[in-house]
Enzyme design. Structure first.
Site, mmCIF file in Angstrom:
data_model
loop_
_atom_site.group_PDB
_atom_site.id
_atom_site.type_symbol
_atom_site.label_atom_id
_atom_site.label_comp_id
_atom_site.label_asym_id
_atom_site.label_seq_id
_atom_site.Cartn_x
_atom_site.Cartn_y
_atom_site.Cartn_z
ATOM 1 N N SER A 21 36.016 67.640 67.699
ATOM 2 C CA SER A 21 37.385 67.486 68.204
ATOM 3 C C SER A 21 38.162 68.792 68.071
ATOM 4 C CB SER A 21 38.109 66.357 67.458
ATOM 5 O OG SER A 21 38.570 66.795 66.210
ATOM 6 N N LEU B 121 39.935 72.198 67.932
ATOM 7 C CA LEU B 121 39.600 73.606 68.138
ATOM 8 C C LEU B 121 38.087 73.808 68.292
ATOM 9 C CD1 LEU B 121 42.023 75.225 65.498
ATOM 10 C CD2 LEU B 121 42.479 74.658 67.892
ATOM 11 N N CYS C 233 34.965 75.642 62.409
ATOM 12 C CA CYS C 233 36.199 74.889 62.701
ATOM 13 C C CYS C 233 36.278 73.595 61.893
ATOM 14 C CB CYS C 233 36.269 74.534 64.189
ATOM 15 S SG CYS C 233 36.363 75.972 65.261
ATOM 16 N N TYR D 140 45.928 72.574 50.682
ATOM 17 C CA TYR D 140 45.522 73.124 51.994
ATOM 18 C C TYR D 140 45.689 74.648 52.000
ATOM 19 C CZ TYR D 140 45.194 73.459 57.103
ATOM 20 O OH TYR D 140 44.824 73.781 58.388
ATOM 21 N N PHE E 140 48.460 73.829 66.564
ATOM 22 C CA PHE E 140 47.753 73.596 67.827
ATOM 23 C C PHE E 140 47.710 72.100 68.087
ATOM 24 C CE2 PHE E 140 45.694 77.290 69.843
ATOM 25 C CZ PHE E 140 46.233 78.277 69.033
#
Ligand SMILES: NC(=O)c1ccc[n+]([C@@H]2O[C@H](COP(=O)([O-])OP(=O)(O)OC[C@H]3O[C@@H](n4cnc5c(N)ncnc54)[C@H](O)[C@@H]3O)[C@@H](O)[C@H]2O)c1
Length: 255
Positions: A15, A17, A84, A160, A193
């Site tokens: 999924s 990127l 990714c 993160y 994004f």
């Protein structure tokens, strides 16, 4: 490096990127190892050039098998990996209930985003080192995906940001370790994004975030913006040891 006929491993190819990158590589006639953890393949009918493998990026055994299968199908010409695969993770160091962030949730994000990325890099690099060099002695390229949160981490992004900071910080030492083999390392740090990952954000936070963009004031597009950059980085041999933000000029202060 020429893309056509060479093999590229794309993690998180299921999924966002990763998917757009895998699709673009296929358009350019690469062989693509589409690696993900959710069991869905978007490339039915393209089996001649795509090997779909379900594997966890944090597993040495599974990634070793991915590399073996890639070689069996396409030969010893793995020329790149685009990492990714990753997860989001939200939680403050001390939550609104006064409790410290659960250590396991911190470890999970670091384990997938940083350790998983490194695991794939080290195993793929060890294979690329053994392969015959191409023009100018180039053997391959590693493209890792960090995030602008490596510099502009917000409240709730401690795990993160730590994981993405680790990915960014690995860029130079990894380049230095691998340059004698003609392997380049570049990191891409995207802003927001339009992918399933940011669809979890509520509209208010999304608007606050996008307000910080300079131009264009919208989320980035996986197709035509992110994947175009990746293709350029693969093709341009002079791009190395770099961390590139792709973010419409966003610089996040305190939101
Ligand atoms: N979308 C954004 O706004 C944004 C911004 C900055 C950075 N990023 C980063 O870009 C990367 C791709 O994100 P995306 O937006 O496409 O997200 P996404 O959720 O659409 O895709 C992530 C992919 O990673 C895979 N994955 C997760 N854990 C895995 C594991 N252990 N093993 C194998 N695969 C695993 C998922 O199955 C999925 O296919 C992530 O590392 C993310 O942190 C995204």
């Amino acid at each position: 490096m020429y893309i056509k006929g060479n093999t590229f491993i794309v993690t998180g190819g299921g999924s966002g990127l990763g998917l757009s990158t895998a699709q673009q590589l296929l358009k350019l006639e690469a062989n693509v190892i589409d690696l993900k953890d959710d069991g869905k393949s978007f490339f039915k009918g393209r089996e001649k050039n795509v090997l779909f493998i379900q594997a966890d990026i944090t597993s040495e055994e599974e990634i070793t098998k991915v590399i073996q299968q890639a070689i069996e199908k396409f030969g010893e010409n793995i020329r790149g990996v685009i990492n990714c695969g990753g997860i989001a993770g939200v939680g403050r160091i001390v939550g609104p209930n006064g409790k410290p962030l659960d250590l396991d949730s911190f470890k999970l994000v670091v384990n997938v985003n940083l350790i998983g990325t490194f695991n794939v890099c080290r195993l793929v690099a060890a294979q690329m080192v053994k392969q015959k060099p191409l023009e100018e002695g180039e053997r391959g390229v590693i493209i890792n995906v960090s995030s602008i949160a490596y510099q502009d981490g917000q409240t709730g992004q401690v795990a993160y940001s730590a994981s993405k900071g680790g990915v960014a910080s690995m860029t130079l030492p990894m380049t230095r370790d691998l340059s004698k083999f003609g392997i380049r390392v570049v990191t891409v740090a995207p802003g927001p994004f339009e992918t399933p990952m940011i669809s979890i954000m509520n509209e208010k936070s999304r608007q606050k975030l996008l307000k910080q963009a300079e131009f264009p004031v919208r989320p980035g597009k996986s197709d035509g913006e992110f994947n175009k950059l990746v293709i350029h980085l693969i093709e341009n041999i002079y791009m190395n040891a770099e961390i590139i933000r792709i973010d419409g000029g966003i610089r996040l202060g305190k939101l």
